[in-house]
Design a protein around this motif. Structure first.
Motif, PDB file in Angstrom:
ATOM      1  N   MET A  15      57.814  40.437  39.298  1.00 32.44           N
ATOM      2  CA  MET A  15      58.025  40.031  37.875  1.00 32.44           C
ATOM      3  C   MET A  15      57.277  40.535  36.751  1.00 32.44           C
ATOM      4  O   MET A  15      57.979  40.824  35.722  1.00 32.44           O
ATOM      5  N   SER A  16      56.302  41.451  36.998  1.00 32.34           N
ATOM      6  CA  SER A  16      55.324  41.863  36.038  1.00 32.34           C
ATOM      7  C   SER A  16      55.126  43.059  36.151  1.00 32.34           C
ATOM      8  O   SER A  16      54.444  43.863  35.200  1.00 32.34           O
ATOM      9  N   GLY A  17      55.177  43.814  37.207  1.00 32.35           N
ATOM     10  CA  GLY A  17      54.687  45.180  37.591  1.00 32.35           C
ATOM     11  C   GLY A  17      53.343  45.405  38.224  1.00 32.35           C
ATOM     12  O   GLY A  17      52.763  44.396  38.665  1.00 32.35           O
ATOM     13  N   ASP A  18      53.216  46.702  38.741  1.00 28.75           N
ATOM     14  CA  ASP A  18      52.008  46.759  39.434  1.00 28.75           C
ATOM     15  C   ASP A  18      50.685  46.569  38.491  1.00 28.75           C
ATOM     16  O   ASP A  18      49.675  46.189  39.461  1.00 28.75           O
ATOM     17  N   GLN A  19      50.649  46.828  37.327  1.00 26.66           N
ATOM     18  CA  GLN A  19      49.436  46.492  36.633  1.00 26.66           C
ATOM     19  C   GLN A  19      49.003  45.165  36.666  1.00 26.66           C
ATOM     20  O   GLN A  19      47.630  44.969  37.001  1.00 26.66           O
ATOM     21  N   LEU A  20      49.682  44.358  36.339  1.00 28.46           N
ATOM     22  CA  LEU A  20      49.164  42.884  36.360  1.00 28.46           C
ATOM     23  C   LEU A  20      48.774  42.513  38.013  1.00 28.46           C
ATOM     24  O   LEU A  20      47.918  41.634  38.132  1.00 28.46           O
ATOM     25  N   ALA A  21      49.735  42.891  38.693  1.00 29.46           N
ATOM     26  CA  ALA A  21      49.531  42.690  40.218  1.00 29.46           C
ATOM     27  C   ALA A  21      48.196  43.167  40.687  1.00 29.46           C
ATOM     28  O   ALA A  21      47.264  42.359  41.440  1.00 29.46           O
ATOM     29  N   ALA A  22      47.785  44.389  40.410  1.00 32.90           N
ATOM     30  CA  ALA A  22      46.294  44.990  40.502  1.00 32.90           C
ATOM     31  C   ALA A  22      45.478  44.123  39.715  1.00 32.90           C
ATOM     32  O   ALA A  22      44.555  44.053  40.561  1.00 32.90           O
ATOM     33  N   GLU A  23      45.543  43.679  38.765  1.00 35.05           N
ATOM     34  CA  GLU A  23      44.448  42.913  38.026  1.00 35.05           C
ATOM     35  C   GLU A  23      44.415  41.607  38.930  1.00 35.05           C
ATOM     36  O   GLU A  23      43.149  40.943  39.062  1.00 35.05           O
ATOM     37  N   PHE A  24      45.469  40.804  39.270  1.00 38.30           N
ATOM     38  CA  PHE A  24      45.487  39.644  40.045  1.00 38.30           C
ATOM     39  C   PHE A  24      44.580  39.718  41.407  1.00 38.30           C
ATOM     40  O   PHE A  24      43.854  39.222  41.812  1.00 38.30           O
ATOM     41  N   GLU A  25      45.013  40.899  41.949  1.00 40.28           N
ATOM     42  CA  GLU A  25      44.559  41.530  43.363  1.00 40.28           C
ATOM     43  C   GLU A  25      42.658  41.523  43.259  1.00 40.28           C
ATOM     44  O   GLU A  25      42.161  41.127  44.253  1.00 40.28           O
ATOM     45  N   LYS A  26      42.629  42.184  42.185  1.00 41.62           N
ATOM     46  CA  LYS A  26      41.060  42.256  41.980  1.00 41.62           C
ATOM     47  C   LYS A  26      40.455  41.017  41.644  1.00 41.62           C
ATOM     48  O   LYS A  26      39.175  40.869  42.121  1.00 41.62           O
ATOM     49  N   GLN A  27      40.924  40.199  40.745  1.00 43.22           N
ATOM     50  CA  GLN A  27      40.411  38.487  40.661  1.00 43.22           C
ATOM     51  C   GLN A  27      40.346  37.944  42.006  1.00 43.22           C
ATOM     52  O   GLN A  27      39.352  37.413  42.185  1.00 43.22           O
ATOM     53  N   LEU A  28      41.396  38.156  42.788  1.00 45.09           N
ATOM     54  CA  LEU A  28      41.440  37.397  43.880  1.00 45.09           C
ATOM     55  C   LEU A  28      40.070  37.932  44.943  1.00 45.09           C
ATOM     56  O   LEU A  28      39.433  37.164  45.668  1.00 45.09           O
ATOM     57  N   ALA A  29      39.940  39.265  44.984  1.00 46.02           N
ATOM     58  CA  ALA A  29      38.882  39.843  45.838  1.00 46.02           C
ATOM     59  C   ALA A  29      37.546  39.476  45.273  1.00 46.02           C
ATOM     60  O   ALA A  29      36.591  39.385  46.042  1.00 46.02           O
ATOM     61  N   ALA A  30      37.325  39.068  43.852  1.00 47.14           N
ATOM     62  CA  ALA A  30      36.075  38.831  43.316  1.00 47.14           C
ATOM     63  C   ALA A  30      35.671  37.392  43.786  1.00 47.14           C
ATOM     64  O   ALA A  30      34.567  36.935  43.447  1.00 47.14           O
ATOM     65  N   LYS A  31      36.457  36.424  44.324  1.00 48.39           N
ATOM     66  CA  LYS A  31      36.173  35.449  44.757  1.00 48.39           C
ATOM     67  C   LYS A  31      36.542  34.964  46.289  1.00 48.39           C
ATOM     68  O   LYS A  31      36.684  33.971  46.617  1.00 48.39           O
ATOM     69  N   LEU A  32      36.437  36.377  46.957  1.00 47.14           N
ATOM     70  CA  LEU A  32      36.751  36.043  48.315  1.00 47.14           C
ATOM     71  C   LEU A  32      35.607  35.295  49.014  1.00 47.14           C
ATOM     72  O   LEU A  32      36.027  34.126  50.095  1.00 47.14           O
ATOM     73  N   LEU A  33      34.452  35.546  48.942  1.00 44.66           N
ATOM     74  CA  LEU A  33      33.440  34.694  49.576  1.00 44.66           C
ATOM     75  C   LEU A  33      33.504  32.947  49.173  1.00 44.66           C
ATOM     76  O   LEU A  33      33.274  32.318  49.975  1.00 44.66           O
ATOM     77  N   VAL A  34      33.602  33.178  47.961  1.00 47.34           N
ATOM     78  CA  VAL A  34      33.543  31.724  47.242  1.00 47.34           C
ATOM     79  C   VAL A  34      34.885  30.777  47.702  1.00 47.34           C
ATOM     80  O   VAL A  34      34.588  29.593  48.359  1.00 47.34           O
ATOM     81  N   LYS A  35      35.934  31.460  47.693  1.00 49.90           N
ATOM     82  CA  LYS A  35      37.035  30.603  48.309  1.00 49.90           C
ATOM     83  C   LYS A  35      36.552  30.526  49.990  1.00 49.90           C
ATOM     84  O   LYS A  35      37.262  29.363  50.368  1.00 49.90           O
ATOM     85  N   THR A  36      36.059  31.429  50.708  1.00 48.05           N
ATOM     86  CA  THR A  36      35.625  31.241  52.002  1.00 48.05           C
ATOM     87  C   THR A  36      34.928  29.996  52.406  1.00 48.05           C
ATOM     88  O   THR A  36      35.156  28.960  53.049  1.00 48.05           O
ATOM     89  N   LEU A  37      33.978  29.763  51.294  1.00 47.08           N
ATOM     90  CA  LEU A  37      32.821  28.825  51.546  1.00 47.08           C
ATOM     91  C   LEU A  37      33.709  27.403  51.251  1.00 47.08           C
ATOM     92  O   LEU A  37      33.372  26.409  51.736  1.00 47.08           O
ATOM     93  N   PHE A  38      34.494  27.530  50.043  1.00 43.27           N
ATOM     94  CA  PHE A  38      35.423  26.193  49.639  1.00 43.27           C
ATOM     95  C   PHE A  38      36.276  25.813  50.876  1.00 43.27           C
ATOM     96  O   PHE A  38      36.281  24.775  51.151  1.00 43.27           O
ATOM     97  N   THR A  39      36.869  26.782  51.795  1.00 44.26           N
ATOM     98  CA  THR A  39      37.759  26.368  52.755  1.00 44.26           C
ATOM     99  C   THR A  39      37.199  25.811  53.910  1.00 44.26           C
ATOM    100  O   THR A  39      37.313  24.936  54.582  1.00 44.26           O
ATOM    101  N   LEU A  40      35.750  26.383  54.157  1.00 40.21           N
ATOM    102  CA  LEU A  40      34.952  25.847  55.144  1.00 40.21           C
ATOM    103  C   LEU A  40      34.669  24.343  54.778  1.00 40.21           C
ATOM    104  O   LEU A  40      34.536  23.752  55.739  1.00 40.21           O
ATOM    105  N   ARG A  41      34.370  24.023  53.603  1.00 43.86           N
ATOM    106  CA  ARG A  41      34.092  22.612  53.365  1.00 43.86           C
ATOM    107  C   ARG A  41      35.456  21.816  53.135  1.00 43.86           C
ATOM    108  O   ARG A  41      35.332  20.773  54.007  1.00 43.86           O
TER     109      ARG A  41
END
Length: 82
Positions: A15-41
């Motif tokens: 939909m938007s190209g590699d640049q936005l996708a790369a930023e999305f991937e970066k944001q996702l990685a920045a919350k990996l631990l938080v999302k894991t803790l949320f999922t455990l809960r």
């Protein structure tokens, strides 16, 4: 026939190209631990209030914790959360 995508990231790239996708991937990685803790809960079927009570804090603190980026987490908070 509609194209099926294997992930949100794959659809975003189309939909938007590699640049936005790369930023999305970066944001996702920045919350990996938080999302894991949320999922455990969630898997343990615990509410934020139940976790907060166990940790001796307010529910709003747990909510804020679950919305942080990993780099803003304090090690002691992560240990307490587990």
């Amino acid at each position: 026939m509609k194209k099926k995508f294997n992930s949100v990231l794959e659809k975003l790239k189309e939909m938007s190209g590699d640049q936005l996708a790369a930023e999305f991937e970066k944001q996702l990685a920045a919350k990996l631990l938080v999302k894991t803790l949320f999922t455990l809960r969630q898997v343990q079927e615990l509410s934020q209030k139940q976790i907060a009570d166990e940790l001796g804090m307010h529910q709003v603190t747990v909510s804020k914790f679950e919305h942080l980026d990993d780099c803003n987490l304090k090690f002691g908070d992560v240990v307490d959360y587990l």
